[in-house]
Design a protein around this motif. Structure first.
Motif, short mmCIF file in Angstrom:
data_model
loop_
_atom_site.label_atom_id
_atom_site.label_comp_id
_atom_site.label_asym_id
_atom_site.label_seq_id
_atom_site.Cartn_x
_atom_site.Cartn_y
_atom_site.Cartn_z
N ASP A 1 55.55 -12.32 -12.52
CA ASP A 1 54.41 -13.04 -13.08
C ASP A 1 54.44 -14.51 -12.70
OD1 ASP A 1 52.11 -13.24 -15.12
OD2 ASP A 1 53.53 -14.74 -15.84
N THR B 1 51.32 -17.35 -12.04
CA THR B 1 50.93 -18.05 -13.25
C THR B 1 51.25 -19.53 -13.13
OG1 THR B 1 51.33 -16.08 -14.60
CG2 THR B 1 51.22 -18.18 -15.75
N LEU C 1 53.45 -21.56 -27.65
CA LEU C 1 53.01 -21.20 -26.31
C LEU C 1 54.03 -20.27 -25.62
CD1 LEU C 1 51.63 -24.64 -25.07
CD2 LEU C 1 50.30 -22.58 -25.57
N SER D 1 53.81 -16.85 -27.45
CA SER D 1 52.53 -16.18 -27.20
C SER D 1 52.42 -15.71 -25.76
CB SER D 1 51.37 -17.13 -27.53
OG SER D 1 51.38 -17.49 -28.90
N ARG D 2 52.93 -16.50 -24.84
CA ARG D 2 52.88 -16.08 -23.44
C ARG D 2 53.77 -14.86 -23.21
NH1 ARG D 2 55.53 -16.67 -18.79
NH2 ARG D 2 54.25 -16.34 -16.95
N LEU E 1 52.42 -11.20 -21.91
CA LEU E 1 52.94 -10.60 -20.68
C LEU E 1 53.69 -9.31 -20.94
CD1 LEU E 1 53.54 -10.78 -17.64
CD2 LEU E 1 55.52 -12.22 -18.21
N VAL F 1 56.85 -22.91 -19.31
CA VAL F 1 56.18 -23.75 -20.31
C VAL F 1 57.08 -24.96 -20.55
CG1 VAL F 1 55.17 -23.88 -22.61
CG2 VAL F 1 55.18 -21.68 -21.38
N MET G 1 44.43 -21.59 -22.06
CA MET G 1 45.69 -21.09 -21.50
C MET G 1 45.53 -19.75 -20.78
SD MET G 1 48.03 -23.26 -21.92
CE MET G 1 48.17 -24.84 -22.76
N PHE H 1 45.54 -16.82 -22.52
CA PHE H 1 46.13 -15.79 -23.36
C PHE H 1 46.01 -16.24 -24.82
CE2 PHE H 1 49.57 -18.55 -21.77
CZ PHE H 1 50.11 -19.04 -22.95
N VAL I 1 46.90 -17.47 -28.33
CA VAL I 1 47.99 -18.31 -28.83
C VAL I 1 48.06 -18.15 -30.35
CG1 VAL I 1 48.89 -20.64 -29.07
CG2 VAL I 1 47.71 -19.96 -26.95
#
Length: 238
Positions: free
Chosen positions: A26, A30, A50, A53-54, A58, A87, A189, A191, A193
């Protein structure tokens, strides 16, 4: 089982290799995410949200090993090359940030006097070593003892610099608007959050005289920041 042994056991699970393989693949597609802020405005909270959540977007969930794989701190942005898929957290200025790569930038700011009071509280709760490190991260040009005389944290300069940045995708948010703009943050972003439950911040535990002096010293800057919009979205990335 100790925390160290428990973490070691987690690392040995077969799924760890699969998760890392997914994240490595990924990362090639990304853009890096940069969470910048003036400090003491929910930057660690947002950075953590972040990352988690990422990982969930994924992989479907978050695992402790994900943290080391997809997050990093970068206190000096001078010519820094940000790795795709990571991040980052920073308190640096964007003056020398390399903009020849796609990235998504979240810049958080808030009431300057609140920031100052939070740092002064940390002098008691975290100690002088923490203060010295924080001032280095903020690229301060003076010590904390001068904070009532001038903006040693360079809050005004930070806000102006990040809000003026062009050539990148930048979402600037006031801390007080972070939860109300959560959907906007997710759209930015790419996605969803998930933020933790908001806890109202308070300074009532501090000396009332200190609070009054800080409010008076930063009244003009507080008013200037209060007049800014709660959010600003710039989409100019390559």
């Amino acid at each position: 089982m100790s925390e160290i042994r428990r973490f070691g056991a987690l690392l040995k699970r077969p799924m760890r290799s699969l998760r890392f393989a997914h994240m490595t693949a990924d990362a090639t597609r990304t853009p890096p995410i940069l969470c910048a802020s003036i400090g003491r405005v929910g930057s660690s909270l947002s950075w953590d949200a972040l990352v988690r959540s990422r990982a969930r977007a994924l992989l479907g969930d978050y695992h402790p090993t994900d943290w080391r794989r997809i997050s990093a701190m970068r206190w000096d942005l001078n010519g820094a090359r940000l790795a795709p898929g990571r991040v980052y957290k920073t308190h640096d200025f964007p003056y020398e940030l390399a903009l020849d790569q796609p990235m998504r930038i979240l810049f958080l700011f808030g009431r300057p006097s609140d920031v100052v009071l939070s740092v002064l509280r940390c002098r008691v709760t975290e100690g002088e070593a923490w203060i010295a490190e924080h001032l280095r991260h903020m690229h301060s040009r003076a010590g904390l003892d001068a904070i009532l005389e001038h903006d040693v944290l360079r809050v005004e300069e930070q806000i102006a610099a990040w809000r003026a940045l062009r050539g990148a995708d930048v979402l600037s948010l006031k801390y007080d608007a972070l939860w109300d703009r959560c959907a906007m943050l997710g759209d930015f972003m790419g996605f969803d959050v998930a933020l933790p439950v908001r806890v109202e911040r308070s300074v009532t535990d501090l000396d009332p005289d200190l609070i009054a002096r800080v409010r008076a010293a930063y009244a003009t800057l507080d008013a200037k920041v209060a007049a800014l919009p709660d959010h600003q979205l710039v989409r100019e990335g390559i």
